[in-house]
Enzyme design. Structure first.
Site, short mmCIF file in Angstrom:
data_model
loop_
_atom_site.label_atom_id
_atom_site.label_comp_id
_atom_site.label_asym_id
_atom_site.label_seq_id
_atom_site.Cartn_x
_atom_site.Cartn_y
_atom_site.Cartn_z
N ARG A 157 5.07 2.51 12.92
CA ARG A 157 5.10 3.96 12.63
C ARG A 157 6.46 4.58 12.98
O ARG A 157 6.54 5.72 13.44
CB ARG A 157 3.98 4.71 13.37
N SER A 232 -4.11 10.59 12.34
CA SER A 232 -4.02 10.22 13.77
C SER A 232 -2.97 11.10 14.43
O SER A 232 -1.83 11.13 13.99
CB SER A 232 -3.57 8.76 13.92
N GLU A 328 2.21 11.01 16.98
CA GLU A 328 2.71 10.40 15.74
C GLU A 328 3.11 11.52 14.77
O GLU A 328 4.03 11.39 13.98
CB GLU A 328 1.61 9.54 15.13
P1 FAD Z 1 5.22 15.32 5.51
O1 FAD Z 1 4.14 15.54 6.50
O2 FAD Z 1 5.50 16.40 4.54
O3 FAD Z 1 6.56 14.97 6.31
C1 FAD Z 1 6.55 14.05 7.36
C2 FAD Z 1 7.99 13.86 7.88
O4 FAD Z 1 8.77 13.22 6.88
C3 FAD Z 1 8.71 15.17 8.16
O5 FAD Z 1 9.58 14.96 9.25
C4 FAD Z 1 9.49 15.44 6.91
O6 FAD Z 1 10.65 16.22 7.11
C5 FAD Z 1 9.88 14.04 6.49
N1 FAD Z 1 10.05 13.87 5.06
C6 FAD Z 1 9.09 14.03 4.10
N2 FAD Z 1 9.60 13.75 2.90
C7 FAD Z 1 10.89 13.43 3.09
C8 FAD Z 1 11.95 13.04 2.21
N3 FAD Z 1 11.79 12.96 0.89
N4 FAD Z 1 13.17 12.78 2.75
C9 FAD Z 1 13.37 12.87 4.09
N5 FAD Z 1 12.41 13.23 4.95
C10 FAD Z 1 11.19 13.51 4.46
N6 FAD Z 1 -0.30 7.68 8.01
C11 FAD Z 1 -0.27 6.33 8.07
O7 FAD Z 1 0.79 5.74 8.34
N7 FAD Z 1 -1.39 5.59 7.86
C12 FAD Z 1 -2.59 6.15 7.55
O8 FAD Z 1 -3.55 5.46 7.34
C13 FAD Z 1 -2.65 7.58 7.49
N8 FAD Z 1 -3.84 8.21 7.24
C14 FAD Z 1 -3.89 9.56 7.20
C15 FAD Z 1 -5.12 10.18 6.95
C16 FAD Z 1 -5.20 11.56 6.90
C17 FAD Z 1 -6.54 12.20 6.62
C18 FAD Z 1 -4.04 12.34 7.06
C19 FAD Z 1 -4.12 13.83 6.95
C20 FAD Z 1 -2.82 11.74 7.34
C21 FAD Z 1 -2.72 10.34 7.42
N9 FAD Z 1 -1.52 9.69 7.69
C22 FAD Z 1 -1.46 8.32 7.73
C23 FAD Z 1 -0.29 10.47 7.94
C24 FAD Z 1 0.45 10.84 6.62
O9 FAD Z 1 -0.42 10.75 5.53
C25 FAD Z 1 1.66 9.96 6.37
O10 FAD Z 1 2.55 10.00 7.46
C26 FAD Z 1 2.42 10.40 5.11
O11 FAD Z 1 3.41 9.44 4.80
C27 FAD Z 1 3.06 11.78 5.22
O12 FAD Z 1 3.52 12.16 3.93
P2 FAD Z 1 3.90 13.67 3.62
O13 FAD Z 1 4.52 13.68 2.29
O14 FAD Z 1 2.70 14.52 3.80
O15 FAD Z 1 4.97 13.94 4.75
P1 NAP Z 2 -10.13 1.69 13.78
O1 NAP Z 2 -10.52 0.75 12.71
O2 NAP Z 2 -11.16 2.48 14.53
O3 NAP Z 2 -9.26 0.88 14.84
C1 NAP Z 2 -8.59 1.56 15.90
C2 NAP Z 2 -7.18 1.01 16.05
O4 NAP Z 2 -7.25 -0.35 16.39
C3 NAP Z 2 -6.44 1.11 14.75
O5 NAP Z 2 -5.63 2.23 14.77
C4 NAP Z 2 -5.70 -0.21 14.60
O6 NAP Z 2 -4.31 -0.13 14.79
C5 NAP Z 2 -6.32 -1.10 15.66
N1 NAP Z 2 -7.02 -2.21 14.96
C6 NAP Z 2 -8.31 -2.27 14.58
N2 NAP Z 2 -8.60 -3.46 14.00
C7 NAP Z 2 -7.44 -4.14 13.99
C8 NAP Z 2 -7.07 -5.43 13.55
N3 NAP Z 2 -7.96 -6.26 12.98
N4 NAP Z 2 -5.80 -5.82 13.69
C9 NAP Z 2 -4.88 -5.01 14.26
N5 NAP Z 2 -5.18 -3.77 14.70
C10 NAP Z 2 -6.43 -3.35 14.60
O7 NAP Z 2 -9.03 2.71 13.22
P2 NAP Z 2 -9.18 3.98 12.28
O8 NAP Z 2 -8.76 5.18 13.03
O9 NAP Z 2 -10.50 3.96 11.57
O10 NAP Z 2 -8.04 3.68 11.21
C11 NAP Z 2 -8.15 2.61 10.33
C12 NAP Z 2 -6.77 2.24 9.81
O11 NAP Z 2 -6.22 3.35 9.11
C13 NAP Z 2 -5.77 1.90 10.90
O12 NAP Z 2 -4.91 0.88 10.45
C14 NAP Z 2 -5.02 3.18 11.12
O13 NAP Z 2 -3.66 2.96 11.52
C15 NAP Z 2 -5.05 3.82 9.74
N6 NAP Z 2 -5.08 5.28 9.83
C16 NAP Z 2 -3.96 5.90 10.20
C17 NAP Z 2 -3.90 7.27 10.30
C18 NAP Z 2 -2.62 7.97 10.62
O14 NAP Z 2 -2.57 9.18 10.52
N7 NAP Z 2 -1.60 7.26 11.01
C19 NAP Z 2 -5.05 8.02 10.05
C20 NAP Z 2 -6.20 7.34 9.72
C21 NAP Z 2 -6.21 5.97 9.61
P3 NAP Z 2 -3.29 0.24 13.62
O15 NAP Z 2 -3.25 1.71 13.60
O16 NAP Z 2 -2.03 -0.38 14.09
O17 NAP Z 2 -3.77 -0.36 12.35
#
Ligand code: FAD
Ligand code: NAP
Length: 334
Positions: A157, A232, A328
């Site tokens: 991340r 998250s 994050e």
């Molecule tokens: P924004 O929120 O608009 O911006 C995020 C950052 O990036 C800011 O600092 C912004 O300035 C910068 N930025 C955006 N676009 C640009 C650009 N073109 N150039 C330079 N900088 C830029 N994330 C995960 O990694 N895994 C997940 O599974 C995941 N699940 C999610 C589930 C939900 C329900 C929600 C709400 C969020 C989740 N996220 C997850 C977080 C989010 O979706 C990601 O981080 C996504 O990539 C953000 O995209 P955005 O366009 O909304 O970015």
């Molecule tokens: P989950 O399945 O309840 O698991 C909790 C955490 O444990 C996860 O975040 C994941 O880390 C780790 N994990 C679980 N199983 C794993 C495996 N087999 N190998 C390695 N790591 C494992 O998590 P959840 O909240 O429902 O999310 C599911 C997935 O979606 C995750 O990968 C999570 O990162 C992603 N997610 C991300 C966001 C966001 O905003 N960043 C939001 C929703 C969901 P990792 O996060 O490293 O995978």
């Protein structure tokens, strides 16, 4: 004053002085050349953002579009995508064209340009494994750059754009390298396999994996269309194995995933839940009932209320487990 309420998935009603929707590189270059000194922030879909106050800088909303195949060989297709395209639409496009590599990343909100920012990841996959290169414009100079994968310093991340180069570049295009069939199916994340078994799918394809991920996400995560959130809130902490051993003496059931031979990842959601926070509501903010790691806006929360709740949660986790939770989500201004 312009409201940013429709441009962040927490649905926080913060404002800014100037907002412009950027639809192509020329418009961006014009904006840059019209300024003596550029002072701006970029929003994609605002799904990784918490606005705690009024934004003094200009806000550019990224809507640079376009998707095209720029090269292919017998195994691989290189696809160039405008950074303002929606990530999940790109995943659907790949599936329609039988291209593999991003199906585990189905239904992640946000734009393509934000994907490299925090090296988006889910369900055992990260964008870096299909990333080829990106194009960006330096905001201070308007100069165009191309950055290869090694330049971006992707990590869990993290990327250089979230750290040393924070705020310096506007990412305009990203090129991904997708696989033609036969595809490698990634079922390393246990719950995918569980769902596929439940559906009696023994030989899954990329469409099945995508459907499984969509199903799990819809059952576990709040849809920002109905409940404001930014996914998250904290990163999963990575701790030394000896910290895990100490924890295990009190909590033998602590979930953990090896990162390398010295470090393990502990789910932040588990730490928060064990600290008594799952589903709790404080004023207009709270944690989601199905996943304590997701902080939600129950309707009228201010960014400050959400921020204060996050601080309180992090303090409790630190007191109980001695582990620091690091956000994050990008917290603005700041
Ligand atoms: P924004 O929120 O608009 O911006 C995020 C950052 O990036 C800011 O600092 C912004 O300035 C910068 N930025 C955006 N676009 C640009 C650009 N073109 N150039 C330079 N900088 C830029 N994330 C995960 O990694 N895994 C997940 O599974 C995941 N699940 C999610 C589930 C939900 C329900 C929600 C709400 C969020 C989740 N996220 C997850 C977080 C989010 O979706 C990601 O981080 C996504 O990539 C953000 O995209 P955005 O366009 O909304 O970015
Ligand atoms: P989950 O399945 O309840 O698991 C909790 C955490 O444990 C996860 O975040 C994941 O880390 C780790 N994990 C679980 N199983 C794993 C495996 N087999 N190998 C390695 N790591 C494992 O998590 P959840 O909240 O429902 O999310 C599911 C997935 O979606 C995750 O990968 C999570 O990162 C992603 N997610 C991300 C966001 C966001 O905003 N960043 C939001 C929703 C969901 P990792 O996060 O490293 O995978």
């Amino acid at each position: 004053m312009e409201s940013l309420k429709d441009y962040n998935t927490f649905r926080i009603n913060a404002g800014c002085n100037y907002l412009e929707i950027i639809r192509d590189e020329n418009q961006l270059l014009q904006y840059i050349s019209s300024k003596e000194k550029v002072s701006c922030r970029i929003i994609g879909e605002g799904s990784n953002l918490l606005l705690v106050d009024h934004i003094q800088e200009d806000v550019l909303i990224n809507r640079i579009g376009g998707i095209s195949v720029i090269r292919e060989d017998e195994r691989t297709v290189w696809v160039e995508i405008g950074s303002g395209e929606n990530w999940h639409q790109f995943v659907l496009w790949a599936l329609e064209n039988s291209l593999g590599g991003i199906e585990n990343l189905s239904l992640i909100p946000g734009t393509v340009g934000a994907a490299p920012m925090q090296n988006i990841g889910a369900y055992g996959a990260e964008q870096e494994s299909v990333f080829s290169y990106l194009e960006a414009i330096e905001l201070a100079t308007g100069k165009k750059y191309t950055f290869q994968k090694e330049d971006c310093r992707f990590d869990y991340r993290e990327s250089i754009f979230k750290n040393e180069w924070k705020g310096r570049f506007y990412i305009t295009r990203v090129v991904y390298r997708l696989d033609k069939p036969p595809h490698i199916i990634n079922k390393s994340y246990g719950v995918i396999e569980d769902i596929l078994n439940e559906w009696n799918i023994t030989n899954p394809n990329i469409h099945d994996v995508s459907q499984a991920v969509i199903h799990i996400r819809q059952s576990k995560l709040p849809d920002p269309k109905f409940i404001g959130n930014s996914g998250s809130f904290f990163k999963n902490p990575i701790v030394h194995a000896h910290v895990l051993q100490i924890l295990k003496s009190t909590y033998p059931d602590v979930p953990n995933y090896p990162v390398d031979d010295q470090y393990v990842k502990i789910p932040a959601g588990w730490l928060i839940e064990k600290s008594g926070w799952r589903g709790k509501k404080v004023g207009n903010a709270g944690t989601y009932k199905n996943q304590a790691l997701v902080i939600v806006n129950h309707g009228k929360a201010t960014g400050r209320e959400i921020y204060n709740l996050a601080q309180e949660i992090a303090r409790d986790v630190k007191n109980k487990f001695g582990i620091d939770l690091v956000p994050e989500v990008n917290i603005w201004p700041g």
